[in-house]
Design a protein around this motif. Structure first.
Motif, PDB file in Angstrom:
ATOM      1  N   ASP A 147     -18.754  17.968   2.226  1.00 50.75           N
ATOM      2  CA  ASP A 147     -17.503  17.287   2.558  1.00 50.75           C
ATOM      3  C   ASP A 147     -16.339  18.276   2.609  1.00 50.75           C
ATOM      4  OD1 ASP A 147     -18.705  14.909   2.800  1.00 50.75           O
ATOM      5  OD2 ASP A 147     -18.137  14.126   0.818  1.00 50.75           O
ATOM      6  N   GLN A 148     -16.342  19.169   1.618  1.00 49.14           N
ATOM      7  CA  GLN A 148     -15.276  20.186   1.572  1.00 49.14           C
ATOM      8  C   GLN A 148     -15.298  21.031   2.844  1.00 49.14           C
ATOM      9  OE1 GLN A 148     -13.039  20.482  -0.644  1.00 49.14           O
ATOM     10  NE2 GLN A 148     -13.761  20.272  -2.755  1.00 49.14           N
ATOM     11  N   ILE A 149     -16.507  21.492   3.183  1.00 49.36           N
ATOM     12  CA  ILE A 149     -16.655  22.378   4.361  1.00 49.36           C
ATOM     13  C   ILE A 149     -16.250  21.628   5.627  1.00 49.36           C
ATOM     14  CG2 ILE A 149     -18.329  23.719   5.753  1.00 49.36           C
ATOM     15  CD1 ILE A 149     -17.683  24.971   3.021  1.00 49.36           C
ATOM     16  N   LYS A 150     -16.700  20.350   5.716  1.00 51.94           N
ATOM     17  CA  LYS A 150     -16.403  19.549   6.909  1.00 51.94           C
ATOM     18  C   LYS A 150     -14.884  19.364   7.046  1.00 51.94           C
ATOM     19  CE  LYS A 150     -17.251  15.003   8.836  1.00 51.94           C
ATOM     20  NZ  LYS A 150     -17.591  13.654   8.426  1.00 51.94           N
ATOM     21  N   GLU A 151     -14.248  19.057   5.933  1.00 55.79           N
ATOM     22  CA  GLU A 151     -12.807  18.808   5.950  1.00 55.79           C
ATOM     23  C   GLU A 151     -12.038  20.063   6.388  1.00 55.79           C
ATOM     24  OE1 GLU A 151     -11.267  16.651   2.434  1.00 55.79           O
ATOM     25  OE2 GLU A 151      -9.571  18.017   2.658  1.00 55.79           O
ATOM     26  N   ILE A 152     -12.439  21.205   5.820  1.00 56.97           N
ATOM     27  CA  ILE A 152     -11.759  22.462   6.175  1.00 56.97           C
ATOM     28  C   ILE A 152     -12.008  22.806   7.656  1.00 56.97           C
ATOM     29  CG2 ILE A 152     -11.764  24.975   5.767  1.00 56.97           C
ATOM     30  CD1 ILE A 152     -12.054  24.387   2.789  1.00 56.97           C
ATOM     31  N   THR A 153     -13.255  22.570   8.104  1.00 53.93           N
ATOM     32  CA  THR A 153     -13.578  22.883   9.507  1.00 53.93           C
ATOM     33  C   THR A 153     -12.741  22.029  10.458  1.00 53.93           C
ATOM     34  OG1 THR A 153     -15.812  23.335   8.769  1.00 53.93           O
ATOM     35  CG2 THR A 153     -15.498  23.155  11.141  1.00 53.93           C
ATOM     36  N   GLY A 227       2.454  15.569  16.609  1.00 52.27           N
ATOM     37  CA  GLY A 227       1.249  14.732  16.707  1.00 52.27           C
ATOM     38  C   GLY A 227       0.058  15.414  16.045  1.00 52.27           C
ATOM     39  N   LEU A 228      -0.065  16.712  16.313  1.00 50.54           N
ATOM     40  CA  LEU A 228      -1.176  17.474  15.706  1.00 50.54           C
ATOM     41  C   LEU A 228      -1.047  17.512  14.190  1.00 50.54           C
ATOM     42  CD1 LEU A 228      -1.482  20.560  18.087  1.00 50.54           C
ATOM     43  CD2 LEU A 228      -3.288  18.964  17.556  1.00 50.54           C
ATOM     44  N   THR A 229       0.180  17.727  13.719  1.00 46.05           N
ATOM     45  CA  THR A 229       0.395  17.800  12.266  1.00 46.05           C
ATOM     46  C   THR A 229       0.066  16.450  11.618  1.00 46.05           C
ATOM     47  OG1 THR A 229       2.193  19.281  12.798  1.00 46.05           O
ATOM     48  CG2 THR A 229       2.070  18.557  10.530  1.00 46.05           C
ATOM     49  N   ARG A 230       0.456  15.365  12.307  1.00 43.13           N
ATOM     50  CA  ARG A 230       0.181  14.031  11.770  1.00 43.13           C
ATOM     51  C   ARG A 230      -1.311  13.818  11.581  1.00 43.13           C
ATOM     52  NH1 ARG A 230       4.034  11.804  14.799  1.00 43.13           N
ATOM     53  NH2 ARG A 230       2.588  11.446  16.506  1.00 43.13           N
ATOM     54  N   ILE A 231      -2.066  14.213  12.597  1.00 46.25           N
ATOM     55  CA  ILE A 231      -3.526  14.026  12.531  1.00 46.25           C
ATOM     56  C   ILE A 231      -4.138  14.897  11.440  1.00 46.25           C
ATOM     57  CG2 ILE A 231      -5.664  14.377  13.831  1.00 46.25           C
ATOM     58  CD1 ILE A 231      -4.186  13.278  16.207  1.00 46.25           C
ATOM     59  N   HIS A 234      -3.746  13.083   8.321  1.00 43.28           N
ATOM     60  CA  HIS A 234      -4.753  12.008   8.174  1.00 43.28           C
ATOM     61  C   HIS A 234      -6.062  12.592   7.668  1.00 43.28           C
ATOM     62  CE1 HIS A 234      -2.409   8.811   9.788  1.00 43.28           C
ATOM     63  NE2 HIS A 234      -2.282   9.346  10.995  1.00 43.28           N
ATOM     64  N   LEU A 235      -6.470  13.695   8.302  1.00 41.22           N
ATOM     65  CA  LEU A 235      -7.759  14.306   7.950  1.00 41.22           C
ATOM     66  C   LEU A 235      -7.753  14.788   6.495  1.00 41.22           C
ATOM     67  CD1 LEU A 235      -8.598  16.423  11.125  1.00 41.22           C
ATOM     68  CD2 LEU A 235      -9.867  14.455  10.279  1.00 41.22           C
ATOM     69  N   LEU A 236      -6.629  15.348   6.109  1.00 39.29           N
ATOM     70  CA  LEU A 236      -6.533  15.893   4.757  1.00 39.29           C
ATOM     71  C   LEU A 236      -6.705  14.801   3.710  1.00 39.29           C
ATOM     72  CD1 LEU A 236      -6.074  18.805   3.913  1.00 39.29           C
ATOM     73  CD2 LEU A 236      -3.668  18.293   3.589  1.00 39.29           C
ATOM     74  N   TYR A 237      -6.301  13.599   4.072  1.00 41.45           N
ATOM     75  CA  TYR A 237      -6.433  12.497   3.104  1.00 41.45           C
ATOM     76  C   TYR A 237      -7.608  11.589   3.439  1.00 41.45           C
ATOM     77  CZ  TYR A 237      -2.244  14.317   1.106  1.00 41.45           C
ATOM     78  OH  TYR A 237      -1.351  15.177   0.508  1.00 41.45           O
ATOM     79  N   GLY A 238      -8.532  12.141   4.212  1.00 41.09           N
ATOM     80  CA  GLY A 238      -9.815  11.470   4.414  1.00 41.09           C
ATOM     81  C   GLY A 238      -9.830  10.359   5.453  1.00 41.09           C
ATOM     82  N   LEU A 246      -8.143  11.987  19.259  1.00 34.60           N
ATOM     83  CA  LEU A 246      -8.526  13.403  19.303  1.00 34.60           C
ATOM     84  C   LEU A 246      -8.723  13.874  20.742  1.00 34.60           C
ATOM     85  CD1 LEU A 246     -10.958  13.833  16.277  1.00 34.60           C
ATOM     86  CD2 LEU A 246      -8.689  14.844  16.565  1.00 34.60           C
ATOM     87  N   THR A 247      -9.401  13.043  21.543  1.00 32.87           N
ATOM     88  CA  THR A 247      -9.641  13.405  22.949  1.00 32.87           C
ATOM     89  C   THR A 247      -8.304  13.558  23.675  1.00 32.87           C
ATOM     90  OG1 THR A 247     -11.575  12.007  22.822  1.00 32.87           O
ATOM     91  CG2 THR A 247     -10.969  12.771  25.018  1.00 32.87           C
ATOM     92  N   TYR A 248      -7.400  12.623  23.391  1.00 34.17           N
ATOM     93  CA  TYR A 248      -6.078  12.689  24.025  1.00 34.17           C
ATOM     94  C   TYR A 248      -5.377  13.996  23.672  1.00 34.17           C
ATOM     95  CZ  TYR A 248      -1.053  12.112  24.398  1.00 34.17           C
ATOM     96  OH  TYR A 248       0.271  12.335  24.653  1.00 34.17           O
ATOM     97  N   LEU A 249      -5.416  14.345  22.378  1.00 35.28           N
ATOM     98  CA  LEU A 249      -4.724  15.559  21.924  1.00 35.28           C
ATOM     99  C   LEU A 249      -5.303  16.825  22.546  1.00 35.28           C
ATOM    100  CD1 LEU A 249      -3.876  15.261  18.152  1.00 35.28           C
ATOM    101  CD2 LEU A 249      -2.339  15.759  20.038  1.00 35.28           C
ATOM    102  N   VAL A 250      -6.636  16.886  22.569  1.00 34.60           N
ATOM    103  CA  VAL A 250      -7.296  18.073  23.145  1.00 34.60           C
ATOM    104  C   VAL A 250      -6.931  18.186  24.623  1.00 34.60           C
ATOM    105  CG1 VAL A 250      -9.531  19.102  23.727  1.00 34.60           C
ATOM    106  CG2 VAL A 250      -9.176  18.087  21.481  1.00 34.60           C
ATOM    107  N   THR A 251      -6.998  17.065  25.342  1.00 36.92           N
ATOM    108  CA  THR A 251      -6.672  17.089  26.775  1.00 36.92           C
ATOM    109  C   THR A 251      -5.213  17.493  26.976  1.00 36.92           C
ATOM    110  OG1 THR A 251      -8.127  15.185  26.912  1.00 36.92           O
ATOM    111  CG2 THR A 251      -6.921  15.739  28.905  1.00 36.92           C
ATOM    112  N   TYR A 252      -4.347  16.935  26.132  1.00 36.04           N
ATOM    113  CA  TYR A 252      -2.906  17.227  26.221  1.00 36.04           C
ATOM    114  C   TYR A 252      -2.654  18.725  26.054  1.00 36.04           C
ATOM    115  CZ  TYR A 252       1.981  17.256  24.623  1.00 36.04           C
ATOM    116  OH  TYR A 252       3.316  17.531  24.452  1.00 36.04           O
ATOM    117  N   VAL A 253      -3.248  19.289  25.000  1.00 35.91           N
ATOM    118  CA  VAL A 253      -3.036  20.720  24.737  1.00 35.91           C
ATOM    119  C   VAL A 253      -3.606  21.570  25.871  1.00 35.91           C
ATOM    120  CG1 VAL A 253      -3.675  22.635  23.211  1.00 35.91           C
ATOM    121  CG2 VAL A 253      -2.886  20.489  22.230  1.00 35.91           C
ATOM    122  N   LEU A 254      -4.818  21.247  26.300  1.00 36.27           N
ATOM    123  CA  LEU A 254      -5.443  22.068  27.348  1.00 36.27           C
ATOM    124  C   LEU A 254      -4.655  21.981  28.658  1.00 36.27           C
ATOM    125  CD1 LEU A 254      -9.270  21.615  26.697  1.00 36.27           C
ATOM    126  CD2 LEU A 254      -7.747  23.460  25.971  1.00 36.27           C
TER     127      LEU A 254
END
Lengths: 274, 279
Positions: A147-153, A227-231, A234-238, A246-254
């Motif tokens: 879980d730790q590794i997944k969260e950090i990744t 938006g990225l920081t917000r997500i 969320h991830l940091l708190y599980g 996520l798809t929207y963000l990746v597409t937006y950035v790319l």
């Protein structure tokens, strides 16, 4: 007597320029940033371990990830803004553009090389953080370890996504501006991207529809780093933000990165090397 | 004339000075042709327009007027550049790379395969006598070593045409002799060579034809063998000095005449040198 000019030569110059940019950044004492990060995390680990009760891992992880984001950003900004300028300054650009290389190949190669370098740094710092976190939490195996590794990744992936963006901004500005100005522009947009929503708030507060409209246009033009920081929060708190977001963000950035690189390629293509 | 490899027609370049936004002409109506297999030397004082001419031919700068063609293709065309080797003046390379890595990089830019790059790099390192320094970072190279490496990178693609800007600069007498040997070897293979140099004895020895340029204008072109054969000139240096002096006197007389006719604006449009005009 003639040189081969086959299909391979479209990709080969991009790969050559990318490898050269990667080598240049890595050989430019960038390893010090890694040592600096390792020192911060190790000291924090020791200090927090003795001061806080129960929350030391959470705080260490928060600060460690923020440090990765900051150090990665500094590498992206400073190396990115110098990439093209240095070629002009040292006149190595003549060597490149007297060969069958286009502006877009040059810009793309530079960008890929730097992104690769930032990737290696983020992974190295992330691995170090994961080791310290795991060592301090004492969970070397089982579900908690994974879980730790997944969260950090997951966190690192979002940090890297943001850094892709910052690198593209720095590369873009470096095609037409001096390093000092490029650093200022890149940092300003990076910061503004994080504070973008404040512009909307400010628009509401002014109660002037015209000003509000202008501020909302600026908001939509600026990259939405908040938006990225917000997500990441969320991830940091599980909480998983959902695949759609996520798809929207990746597409937006790319899409933003692509736009910046196209603009950078156009500027480079129009450049004269006097 | 046999197949024309390099051709310029009325090639001209104006720069805008950054301070006063004044346009300054640094090259005016350059017309020249270089045939396949010919070695052409462009000679002239500092800032005469030699480097600008090469940059325009390679597409590194864009012409204000006129055009340049290499192998029948417009300046900067990628198909032409694939067959060109270029050595810039006072070359600066990537100090973080070793000589061998740099040659490999140059080969990759031409799309050469891995095996070919390796073999060709090895061969060129031997040719320019850099075998002992090949795996040393270029930050430790002397000026002469950088010049040799610059020459090696310009030959990595076995070019049909080479443009060398001051190839003998920074070289000791042994280095100059080596480069002359390389030039003779290239001539034998039928490579078309265009180079700028201040070192007139080298130009005299290597070139088939020379052009003298001053203040952005090509004043004269002449076969090297005819220069001393006519008896008017002792050697190339004598020819060069005579031509430049004559050009300076004519230029001064023209300026005086123009100043007399149009006292203000028109007289204030001299052709500036490259160095004076740099924005």
């Amino acid at each position: 007597m003639t040189a081969p000019h086959n299909d391979l030569s479209v990709i080969a110059p991009v790969a050559a320029i990318a490898l050269n940019a990667f080598r240049e950044t890595v050989r430019d004492r960038i390893i010090y940033a890694l040592i600096f990060f390792a020192a911060i995390v190790t000291v924090l680990g020791i200090v927090l371990g003795s001061l806080s009760v129960g929350q030391d891992i959470r705080i260490l992880k928060d600060i460690g990830l923020a440090a990765i984001s900051f150090i990665g950003g500094i590498i992206a900004v400073f190396a990115g803004t110098n990439l093209v300028y240095k070629e002009l300054e040292r006149r190595t650009i003549y060597i490149i553009f007297s060969k069958p290389v286009s502006g877009w190949q040059f810009v793309l190669g530079k960008y890929i090389g730097l992104c690769l370098c930032v990737f290696v740094m983020v992974v190295a710092m992330g691995a170090f953080l994961a080791i310290i976190v795991t060592a301090l939490s004492g969970s070397f195996a089982g579900a908690s370890f994974f879980d730790q590794i997944k969260e950090i990744t997951q966190e690192l992936s979002l940090i890297y996504l943001e850094l892709l963006f910052v690198t593209a901004l720095a590369t873009f500005f470096s095609t037409f501006s001096t390093p000092v100005l490029s650093v200022l522009f890149t940092l300003a947009i990076w910061l503004a991207g994080h504070l973008g929503e404040s512009l909307l708030e400010l628009g509401k507060l002014t109660q002037n529809p015209f000003v509000a409209q202008i501020l909302s246009i600026i908001f939509y033009c600026l990259p939405d780093f908040a938006g990225l920081t917000r997500i990441r929060g969320h991830l940091l708190y599980g909480t998983h933000p959902g695949t759609e977001v996520l798809t929207y963000l990746v597409t937006y950035v790319l899409a933003y990165v692509l736009m910046l690189l196209v603009l950078a390629a156009i500027v480079t293509e129009r450049k004269e090397f006097a | 004339m046999a197949d024309v490899v390099i051709q310029t027609t009325n090639l001209s370049k104006e720069l805008t000075s950054s301070l006063l936004r004044r346009k300054v002409r640094i090259l005016s109506g350059l017309n020249l042709s270089v045939a396949k297999g010919e070695t052409f030397g462009l000679i002239g004082p500092n800032g005469a327009g030699k480097t600008t001419s090469i940059k325009l031919m390679l597409g590194l700068m864009r012409a204000t007027e006129g055009k340049a063609e290499i192998l029948g293709m417009p300046a900067g065309d990628k198909r032409a550049l694939a067959q060109v080797g270029y050595l810039p003046e006072n070359p600066y390379f990537y100090s973080h790379l070793t000589g061998r890595e740099f040659l490999d990089f140059a080969g990759q830019l031409f799309g050469l395969g891995s095996r070919e790059r390796k073999d060709r790099s090895k061969e060129l390192i031997e040719t320019v006598s850099l075998a002992e320094a090949a795996d040393m970072q270029m930050r430790k190279y002397s000026k002469g070593m950088l010049q040799r490496l610059g020459i090696a990178q310009s030959l990595i693609n076995r070019p049909a045409v080479i443009f060398w800007d001051e190839p003998m600069s920074g070289l000791d007498p042994i280095g100059r002799r080596d480069i002359r040997q390389i030039l003779f070897g290239l001539k034998e293979k039928g490579t078309t060579i265009f180079f700028n140099s201040h070192l007139l004895p080298d130009v005299n020895e290597v070139c088939d034809r020379v052009g003298v340029i001053n203040k952005g204008r090509l004043i004269v072109q002449e076969e090297v063998k005819n220069i001393s054969a006519g008896g008017s000139y002792k050697d190339l240096e004598d020819f060069f000095l005579e031509v430049i002096n004559k050009s300076e006197s004519e230029s001064n007389a023209r300026t005086d005449q123009m100043a007399a006719i149009t006292p203000e604006k028109e007289a204030a449009k001299p052709v500036k040198s490259e160095e004076e005009a740099k924005p």
